[in-house]
Design an enzyme around this catalytic site. Structure first.
Site, PDB file in Angstrom:
ATOM      1  N   ALA A  85      -4.711   1.579  -4.348  1.00 58.86           N
ATOM      2  CA  ALA A  85      -6.085   1.772  -4.834  1.00 58.86           C
ATOM      3  C   ALA A  85      -7.109   1.524  -3.721  1.00 58.86           C
ATOM      4  O   ALA A  85      -8.258   1.154  -4.001  1.00 58.86           O
ATOM      5  CB  ALA A  85      -6.373   0.892  -6.056  1.00 58.86           C
ATOM      6  N   GLN A 114       5.264  -1.240  -1.406  1.00 61.58           N
ATOM      7  CA  GLN A 114       3.835  -1.562  -1.378  1.00 61.58           C
ATOM      8  C   GLN A 114       3.541  -2.703  -2.347  1.00 61.58           C
ATOM      9  O   GLN A 114       2.392  -3.111  -2.473  1.00 61.58           O
ATOM     10  CB  GLN A 114       3.011  -0.345  -1.824  1.00 61.58           C
ATOM     11  CG  GLN A 114       2.990   0.824  -0.871  1.00 61.58           C
ATOM     12  CD  GLN A 114       2.304   2.041  -1.480  1.00 61.58           C
ATOM     13  OE1 GLN A 114       2.929   3.065  -1.673  1.00 61.58           O
ATOM     14  NE2 GLN A 114       1.010   1.955  -1.775  1.00 61.58           N
ATOM     15  N   PHE A 131       1.713   5.837   0.810  1.00 61.68           N
ATOM     16  CA  PHE A 131       0.892   6.864   0.144  1.00 61.68           C
ATOM     17  C   PHE A 131       0.992   6.783  -1.376  1.00 61.68           C
ATOM     18  O   PHE A 131       0.726   7.767  -2.064  1.00 61.68           O
ATOM     19  CB  PHE A 131       1.289   8.266   0.633  1.00 61.68           C
ATOM     20  CG  PHE A 131       1.271   8.412   2.133  1.00 61.68           C
ATOM     21  CD1 PHE A 131       0.081   8.330   2.833  1.00 61.68           C
ATOM     22  CD2 PHE A 131       2.444   8.599   2.845  1.00 61.68           C
ATOM     23  CE1 PHE A 131       0.058   8.441   4.224  1.00 61.68           C
ATOM     24  CE2 PHE A 131       2.431   8.709   4.232  1.00 61.68           C
ATOM     25  CZ  PHE A 131       1.239   8.632   4.916  1.00 61.68           C
ATOM     26  N   PHE A 182      -4.568   8.932  -6.642  1.00 62.21           N
ATOM     27  CA  PHE A 182      -4.150   8.369  -7.932  1.00 62.21           C
ATOM     28  C   PHE A 182      -4.792   9.077  -9.120  1.00 62.21           C
ATOM     29  O   PHE A 182      -5.392   8.448  -9.977  1.00 62.21           O
ATOM     30  CB  PHE A 182      -4.521   6.871  -7.917  1.00 62.21           C
ATOM     31  CG  PHE A 182      -3.703   5.970  -8.802  1.00 62.21           C
ATOM     32  CD1 PHE A 182      -2.423   5.559  -8.435  1.00 62.21           C
ATOM     33  CD2 PHE A 182      -4.216   5.497 -10.006  1.00 62.21           C
ATOM     34  CE1 PHE A 182      -1.687   4.694  -9.240  1.00 62.21           C
ATOM     35  CE2 PHE A 182      -3.474   4.628 -10.817  1.00 62.21           C
ATOM     36  CZ  PHE A 182      -2.216   4.230 -10.427  1.00 62.21           C
ATOM     37  N   GLU A 188       4.541   2.247  -4.459  1.00 64.11           N
ATOM     38  CA  GLU A 188       3.819   1.302  -5.304  1.00 64.11           C
ATOM     39  C   GLU A 188       4.710   0.868  -6.457  1.00 64.11           C
ATOM     40  O   GLU A 188       4.818  -0.313  -6.775  1.00 64.11           O
ATOM     41  CB  GLU A 188       2.520   1.916  -5.831  1.00 64.11           C
ATOM     42  CG  GLU A 188       1.767   0.937  -6.724  1.00 64.11           C
ATOM     43  CD  GLU A 188       0.401   1.404  -7.172  1.00 64.11           C
ATOM     44  OE1 GLU A 188      -0.121   2.386  -6.637  1.00 64.11           O
ATOM     45  OE2 GLU A 188      -0.157   0.756  -8.077  1.00 64.11           O
ATOM     46  N   GLU A 221      -8.028   6.026   0.330  1.00 58.76           N
ATOM     47  CA  GLU A 221      -7.891   7.237  -0.466  1.00 58.76           C
ATOM     48  C   GLU A 221      -9.052   8.220  -0.381  1.00 58.76           C
ATOM     49  O   GLU A 221      -8.833   9.431  -0.361  1.00 58.76           O
ATOM     50  CB  GLU A 221      -7.666   6.848  -1.942  1.00 58.76           C
ATOM     51  CG  GLU A 221      -6.332   6.183  -2.167  1.00 58.76           C
ATOM     52  CD  GLU A 221      -6.261   5.498  -3.524  1.00 58.76           C
ATOM     53  OE1 GLU A 221      -7.001   4.521  -3.730  1.00 58.76           O
ATOM     54  OE2 GLU A 221      -5.491   5.956  -4.376  1.00 58.76           O
ATOM     55  N   ARG A 266      -1.851   8.809  -3.101  1.00 56.91           N
ATOM     56  CA  ARG A 266      -3.192   8.786  -2.505  1.00 56.91           C
ATOM     57  C   ARG A 266      -4.237   9.528  -3.350  1.00 56.91           C
ATOM     58  O   ARG A 266      -4.227  10.757  -3.415  1.00 56.91           O
ATOM     59  CB  ARG A 266      -3.119   9.389  -1.106  1.00 56.91           C
ATOM     60  CG  ARG A 266      -4.203   8.909  -0.173  1.00 56.91           C
ATOM     61  CD  ARG A 266      -3.923   9.397   1.224  1.00 56.91           C
ATOM     62  NE  ARG A 266      -4.730   8.706   2.222  1.00 56.91           N
ATOM     63  CZ  ARG A 266      -4.534   8.816   3.532  1.00 56.91           C
ATOM     64  NH1 ARG A 266      -3.559   9.556   3.989  1.00 56.91           N
ATOM     65  NH2 ARG A 266      -5.301   8.182   4.386  1.00 56.91           N
ATOM     66  N   ARG A 293      -7.589   7.127 -13.992  1.00 57.71           N
ATOM     67  CA  ARG A 293      -8.392   7.420 -12.795  1.00 57.71           C
ATOM     68  C   ARG A 293      -8.836   8.888 -12.790  1.00 57.71           C
ATOM     69  O   ARG A 293      -9.900   9.211 -12.263  1.00 57.71           O
ATOM     70  CB  ARG A 293      -7.653   7.021 -11.508  1.00 57.71           C
ATOM     71  CG  ARG A 293      -8.557   7.017 -10.278  1.00 57.71           C
ATOM     72  CD  ARG A 293      -7.925   6.344  -9.068  1.00 57.71           C
ATOM     73  NE  ARG A 293      -8.026   4.894  -9.095  1.00 57.71           N
ATOM     74  CZ  ARG A 293      -9.043   4.188  -8.594  1.00 57.71           C
ATOM     75  NH1 ARG A 293     -10.051   4.794  -7.993  1.00 57.71           N
ATOM     76  NH2 ARG A 293      -9.055   2.880  -8.680  1.00 57.71           N
TER      77      ARG A 293
END
Ligand code: MOS
Length: 746
Positions: free
Chosen positions: A502, A190, A221, A337, A225, A701, A335, A303
């Site tokens: 994100a 990603q 998902f 985060f 990342e 998300e 997903r 987050r």
């Protein structure tokens, strides 16, 4: 229509595993730690090196640059050098002519460890000071002075489990040596620029010697990342040493063992209400199980803190979060985060507060929903109160009050089968919380035949971002979408990309695409004006308009004329989200450019004889802004919801002394089509969003968190069976756990 569907269903779409294998390509086996914590006393590669087909075996000592994967915090070696910190940590890599030869040689590697005590519990880690980074605290108002004036105070603990990504395509990379020592990496990531820069650091290269190309990936998902990088680096190292192409595709079992998951959390809370059910004060401590290295844990912890109040206004808040270092594989983005964990906690607290105060939870929820001008604990003010709109709408659309009555009638006459219902409002902030990451580039090329190629930093992972970008380009250029091709994501065409994560992929890259297309149209209109002379020119529906009247000058001719006139038909553009900032000392700012809202009503049935349940129906009213593509957004809501339901119900990660034992899809159960509920989705009307491209809203998300409603619908049903026992707020609520609760057998 999502134009990925036909090539996908025909099996024509190319993933890393589908790329024709280049000549002399080598295969990889990764030797991993079999203990959770210890020193490496000796490592003997001799037998492995002599094994048939083996071309090279490497360890940490062979890394020419930095043996480092950590980006936010530099605390994770690619290959363990002196010490291992979790089961599954790579130690050595075998490159051989066939996969079988590589695997066979790997078995011949001999290692001796000196085992060290390991920590598997985040609370224990926090107690021992084993933290990834210092804790963070957000405050609003003054909780301490408020407790005395509260009518009801609830205190307790909430646990939520991790979650495996179960992307369809496992971690994959193919590295191909180029001239001059350069490497081309086809990586299932990603985050191509991070693969590029991390691999560069590992090889001691400049970034311009590494090209990362991603046509698409088979789901991410969040699991790709950060955690696609290690496998890309392992392939790159092999190609670097052997000058041969190297491919690694983890098998499912291996992938589940060696990659991180959603973070489990354990949380202590205290919340106070007034007589009417208004929340006055909230304090909590969140313990995040980060695993053995930072990875993205600190960002995820952030987050969590941003979402502690979900869609509610709470005037007095003090929340502290700890990223705890344990001896399991480093956990990572997934997903939501960190937000789902926080939003589950506040819903548990409201559920608890409803029981203690006697005020129905739906009333508590409604009473405390965000209004325009309310403040989040991080200082930002609520701009659009779509929390209330979506809540009211779904109450009406689902006939919530009738459903409650119907369920009551049913439950009165049914001894063992009980029905329950819940409401789940969501509020999710959109933007990378690391402000600098909110940037994107696009390159739009118009060929002289009028066909168009668009490159951006966005990664297509099945979420339909390419279709959205195509839509944006077609609308901005005012041409048929069939003329437009979305190219692979390539670090030599669009540079310094932020990860597609994100939920920002379409927002950021779409906006850059729009800006680039506008540049092209402006240049083409100049050409048209020159050709047509006096009057006002415009371009619409593939044709030049002169004084609002159609002319004969159509797209292809216009483009060809521009080419002949030596006009630049390529445009690069850049977008950086305006107006966002954050002061990390004060923990205040405007980290999000906007919020996504929505509400779900969930109906469930519990078989109280067996502890099994069905999620019958979920009604969603979601704020998608002005949707760029109805079917894609619908798919994101449905998919996110079902994945969220899985997190809270069936998906249980089991570890034994740091070893994942639910390490295959036979022992780790994800929801399938039979388990999925009937879903109705309505997009909120008149929800234009001026803060994203073409009034749309990010959607990747937010809908995941509707799944939290399933937990409370099951709880509601179960408590119709027995009311005399405190509920244990822990997820996932697997049927076995529910059964033990129902018969007081914990
Ligand atoms: Mo996503 S969890 O922000 O890759």
């Amino acid at each position: 229509m999502n134009d990925l569907i036909p090539p996908h269903t025909r099996g024509e779409s190319i993933f890393v595993g589908d790329i024709p294998e280049p000549k002399n390509m080598l295969h990889v086996a990764v030797f991993i730690s079999s203990i959770p914590h210890g020193k490496i006393k000796s490592l003997d590669l001799e037998e492995a090196e002599k094994s048939e087909g083996v071309v090279k075996v490497i360890t940490a000592k062979d890394i020419p640059g930095e043996n480092q994967l950590g980006r936010i915090i530099q605390d994770e070696e690619l290959l363990a050098e002196e010490k291992v910190d979790f089961i599954g940590q790579p130690i050595a890599v075998v490159y051989a002519k066939t996969k079988e030869q590589a695997e066979k040689a790997k078995e011949l590697i001999k290692i001796e460890y000196e085992e060290l005590p390991a920590i598997f519990n985040p609370r224990e880690a926090a107690k021992k000071g084993s933290l990834i980074a210092p804790s963070r605290t957000f405050t609003l108002g003054d909780v301490d002075s408020i407790w005395d004036s509260c009518e009801t105070i609830v205190e307790g603990k909430v646990d939520s489990g991790g979650q495996e990504h179960v992307y369809m395509e496992t971690q994959s990379c193919l590295a191909i040596p180029q001239e001059d020592g350069r490497l081309l990496l086809y990586s299932a990531t990603q985050n191509p620029s991070t693969v590029q820069s991390t691999v560069s650091d590992i090889l001691d290269y400049d970034m311009n010697k590494i090209e990362v190309d991603v046509k698409r990936i088979g789901g991410g998902f969040g699991g790709k990342e950060d955690q696609a990088t290690a496998w890309a680096a392992i392939c790159a190292l092999g190609a670097y040493y052997t000058k041969q192409p190297v491919k690694l595709i983890l098998d499912r079992h291996e992938d589940m063992i060696v990659t991180g998951k959603r973070h489990p959390y354990s949380t202590d809370y205290k919340l106070g209400l007034d007589k009417e059910g208004k929340i006055l004060a909230f304090s909590a401590d969140y313990y995040q199980d980060a695993g053995a290295a930072a990875d993205l844990s600190t960002a995820i912890l952030g987050r969590t803190l941003y979402h502690v109040t979900n869609a509610y206004f709470i005037p007095n808040v003090r929340v502290t979060a700890y990223s705890c270092k344990t001896n399991i594989v480093p956990n990572t983005a997934m997903r939501g985060f960190g937000a789902p964990q926080a939003m589950f906690v506040i819903e548990c607290i409201l559920s608890h507060a409803a029981e203690v105060s006697g005020i129905p939870i739906s009333v508590l929820q409604e009473k405390n929903l965000l209004n325009e001008g309310d403040q989040f604990p991080y200082g930002m003010l609520v701009e659009k109160a779509n929390a209330r709109r979506s809540f009211a709408q779904v109450i009406e659309d689902s006939r919530f009050h009738n459903l409650v009555k119907e369920q009551e009638e049913f439950n009165n006459t049914s001894r063992f089968i009980k029905k329950g219902i819940s409401i789940m409002p969501i509020c999710f902030g959109i933007s990378f919380t690391a402000t600098h990451m909110n940037q994107a580039g696009a390159l739009v090329n118009v060929y002289w035949d009028g066909s168009v190629g668009v490159s951006t930093g966005a990664i297509e992972m099945g979420q339909g971002v390419n279709m959205k970008i195509k839509t944006i380009a077609a609308r901005t250029l005012s041409i048929k979408p069939e003329r437009i091709r979305i190219e692979s994501t390539n670090t030599t065409r669009v540079i310094n990309t932020s990860p597609t994560s994100a939920s920002t992929g379409a927002d950021l890259n779409g906006k850059a695409t729009e800006i680039a297309c506008k540049k092209i149209i402006e240049r083409l209109l100049n050409v048209a004006a020159e050709k047509l002379g006096q009057g006002e020119v415009a371009f619409e529906n593939e044709t030049v308009l002169l004084n609002s009247k159609k002319t004969d000058l159509a797209w292809e001719n216009l483009v060809w004329s521009a080419y002949l006139s030596r006009v630049n038909l390529a445009a690069q553009a850049f977008y950086a989200t305006p107006g966002i900032y954050f002061d990390s000392e004060k923990e205040k700012g405007k980290p999000f450019v906007y919020h996504a809202f929505g509400t779900a009503v969930t109906e469930a049935t519990v078989d109280c004889l067996r502890g099994t349940y069905t999620i019958d129906k979920v009604h969603v009213v979601h704020d998608a802004g002005r949707s760029l593509n109805y079917l894609i957004d619908l798919g994101q809501v449905e998919g996110g919801l079902v994945q969220g339901i899985g997190w809270l119900t069936l998906e249980e990660l089991q570890y034994e002394n740091g070893r994942l034992i639910s390490d295959a899809l036979a022992t780790y159960k994800v929801p399938d089509i039979h388990f999925a509920p009937e879903i109705t989705v309505k997009f909120l009307e008149d929800a234009d969003n001026p803060y994203a491209v073409m009034q749309s809203k990010a959607i990747g998300e937010p809908p995941f968190m509707y799944g939290i409603g399933s937990y409370f619908a099951i709880k509601d049903a179960a408590q119709k069976f027995r009311k005399d026992k405190d509920w244990d707020y822990s997820a996932p609520l697997i049927p076995e756990k529910l059964l033990l609760y129902l018969y007081n057998m914990e």
